[in-house]
Scaffold this motif. Structure first.
Motif, PDB file in Angstrom:
ATOM      1  N   ILE A 110      13.523   5.261   9.131  1.00 22.83           N
ATOM      2  CA  ILE A 110      13.039   4.308  10.202  1.00 22.83           C
ATOM      3  C   ILE A 110      14.417   3.880  10.798  1.00 22.83           C
ATOM      4  N   HIS A 168       4.630   0.803   1.792  1.00 21.94           N
ATOM      5  CA  HIS A 168       4.895  -0.342   2.460  1.00 21.94           C
ATOM      6  C   HIS A 168       5.069  -1.535   1.492  1.00 21.94           C
ATOM      7  N   GLU A 214      17.337  -0.804  11.827  1.00 19.31           N
ATOM      8  CA  GLU A 214      18.045  -0.523  10.445  1.00 19.31           C
ATOM      9  C   GLU A 214      19.644  -0.222  11.012  1.00 19.31           C
ATOM     10  N   GLN A 254       0.757   5.476   1.493  1.00 18.58           N
ATOM     11  CA  GLN A 254       0.067   6.300   2.544  1.00 18.58           C
ATOM     12  C   GLN A 254       0.640   7.608   2.127  1.00 18.58           C
ATOM     13  N   TYR A 312       7.610   2.642  16.888  1.00 13.37           N
ATOM     14  CA  TYR A 312       8.714   2.764  15.890  1.00 13.37           C
ATOM     15  C   TYR A 312       9.573   4.092  16.267  1.00 13.37           C
ATOM     16  N   ASN A 363       0.959  -1.241   0.064  1.00 12.81           N
ATOM     17  CA  ASN A 363      -0.094  -0.036  -0.125  1.00 12.81           C
ATOM     18  C   ASN A 363       0.807   1.221  -0.081  1.00 12.81           C
ATOM     19  N   LEU A 413      -4.619   6.272   2.797  1.00 13.16           N
ATOM     20  CA  LEU A 413      -3.959   4.861   2.619  1.00 13.16           C
ATOM     21  C   LEU A 413      -4.632   4.275   1.359  1.00 13.16           C
ATOM     22  N   ARG A 432       8.626  -6.595   6.292  1.00 18.77           N
ATOM     23  CA  ARG A 432       8.599  -5.557   7.273  1.00 18.77           C
ATOM     24  C   ARG A 432       7.482  -4.686   7.546  1.00 18.77           C
ATOM     25  N   ARG A 433       7.465  -4.235   8.631  1.00 21.46           N
ATOM     26  CA  ARG A 433       6.447  -3.191   9.300  1.00 21.46           C
ATOM     27  C   ARG A 433       6.547  -1.960   8.727  1.00 21.46           C
ATOM     28  N   ALA A 434       7.785  -1.604   8.369  1.00 21.84           N
ATOM     29  CA  ALA A 434       8.226  -0.145   8.458  1.00 21.84           C
ATOM     30  C   ALA A 434       7.717   0.631   7.022  1.00 21.84           C
ATOM     31  N   LEU A 435       7.299   1.605   7.106  1.00 25.51           N
ATOM     32  CA  LEU A 435       7.155   2.696   6.047  1.00 25.51           C
ATOM     33  C   LEU A 435       8.580   2.993   5.441  1.00 25.51           C
ATOM     34  N   ALA A 452       0.897  -2.735   5.692  1.00 25.89           N
ATOM     35  CA  ALA A 452       1.252  -1.800   6.979  1.00 25.89           C
ATOM     36  C   ALA A 452       0.020  -0.817   7.198  1.00 25.89           C
ATOM     37  N   TYR A 497      11.811   6.999  14.401  1.00 25.71           N
ATOM     38  CA  TYR A 497      12.429   7.673  13.124  1.00 25.71           C
ATOM     39  C   TYR A 497      13.282   8.660  13.466  1.00 25.71           C
ATOM     40  N   ASN A 556       7.584  -4.838  18.056  1.00 20.73           N
ATOM     41  CA  ASN A 556       6.121  -5.412  18.242  1.00 20.73           C
ATOM     42  C   ASN A 556       5.838  -6.119  19.564  1.00 20.73           C
ATOM     43  N   ILE A 612      12.638  -4.432  13.763  1.00 19.10           N
ATOM     44  CA  ILE A 612      13.445  -3.754  12.640  1.00 19.10           C
ATOM     45  C   ILE A 612      14.562  -2.994  13.376  1.00 19.10           C
ATOM     46  N   LEU A 640       0.230  -5.646  11.141  1.00 19.85           N
ATOM     47  CA  LEU A 640       0.071  -5.744   9.562  1.00 19.85           C
ATOM     48  C   LEU A 640      -1.243  -6.557   9.267  1.00 19.85           C
TER      49      LEU A 640
END
Lengths: 112, 116
Positions: free
Chosen positions: B45, A92, B58, A33, B33, A31, A48, A97-100, B102, B35, B50, B56, B97
């Protein structure tokens, strides 16, 4: 690497005009956003759109998605001075991964 | 009611110091998260948790250490601060998710860190 890139980087219009911002990305997505960031504030989610959708509306906002061109656009109709902000697209990707991944944003200035 | 809150809002400190930024969300989300937004407004990120589990991480220097004592809190500790760490740090949260990818994220107001 940066996934989304917005175009233009900056846009200045008069109140009442429409504003169009574009976003291009590189890989397949689940998706996309759009977020707004007022100066000195956090980001606020706007809309979204899923990869199987082509267009979505929310109030004065209209978002389109063209997965064949890997691009999206955000249209704000009848703009107001309060719409002055930076607008970011975020994607996404289908990697689990859950990150945008955010683009660099378009700075919109609406002149009263 | 504040959904995602961060403290402090501003942090000015000298190189070499250690500092922490706290984040709390009252939205019932299970994912949080961190950022980093640089001077050109590019948002990247750093970490994601979770249900208190790091999912995650990075390529962030190991001077940065996140800690999640529970689902509603995610703190960021930074050791030996450097000039390049100056930026705005945002905390965010979301639900898990879905098959559509997401979910939307809710951001805190940001912490402007200035290292001198």
């Amino acid at each position: 690497s940066q996934q989304g890139e917005e175009d233009p980087q900056a846009l200045s219009i008069q109140e009442g005009e429409n504003a169009t911002m574009n976003c291009s990305y590189k890989t397949s997505i689940n998706n996309l956003q759009w977020y707004r960031q007022n100066s000195g504030r956090g980001l606020v989610h706007l809309i979204l759109i899923r990869s199987n959708e082509r267009e979505k509306h929310s109030g004065r906002l209209r978002v389109t998605l063209d997965t064949s061109k890997k691009s999206s656009s955000l249209l704000i109709t009848a703009s107001r001075a309060a719409d002055t902000a930076s607008y970011f697209c975020a994607t996404h990707a289908g990697t689990g991964r859950r990150a945008l991944t955010f683009g660099s944003g378009t700075r919109l200035q609406v002149q009263p | 009611d504040t959904a995602v809150s961060q403290t402090p809002k501003y942090l000015v400190t000298q190189m070499g110091n250690d500092k922490s930024i706290k984040c709390e969300q009252n939205l019932g989300h299970d994912t949080m998260y961190w950022y980093k937004q640089d001077s050109k407004k590019f948002l990247k990120i750093m970490f994601s948790y979770n249900n208190k589990e790091l999912i995650i991480n990075e390529t962030v220097p190991n001077r940065f250490s996140p800690k999640s004592p529970d689902k509603a809190h995610l703190n960021l500790h930074i050791n030996s601060l450097e000039l390049g760490d100056s930026a705005v740090y945002f905390c965010a949260s979301s639900l898990h998710l879905t098959s559509g990818g997401a979910r939307e994220q809710y951001f805190g107001p940001g912490t402007r860190l200035t290292v001198t």
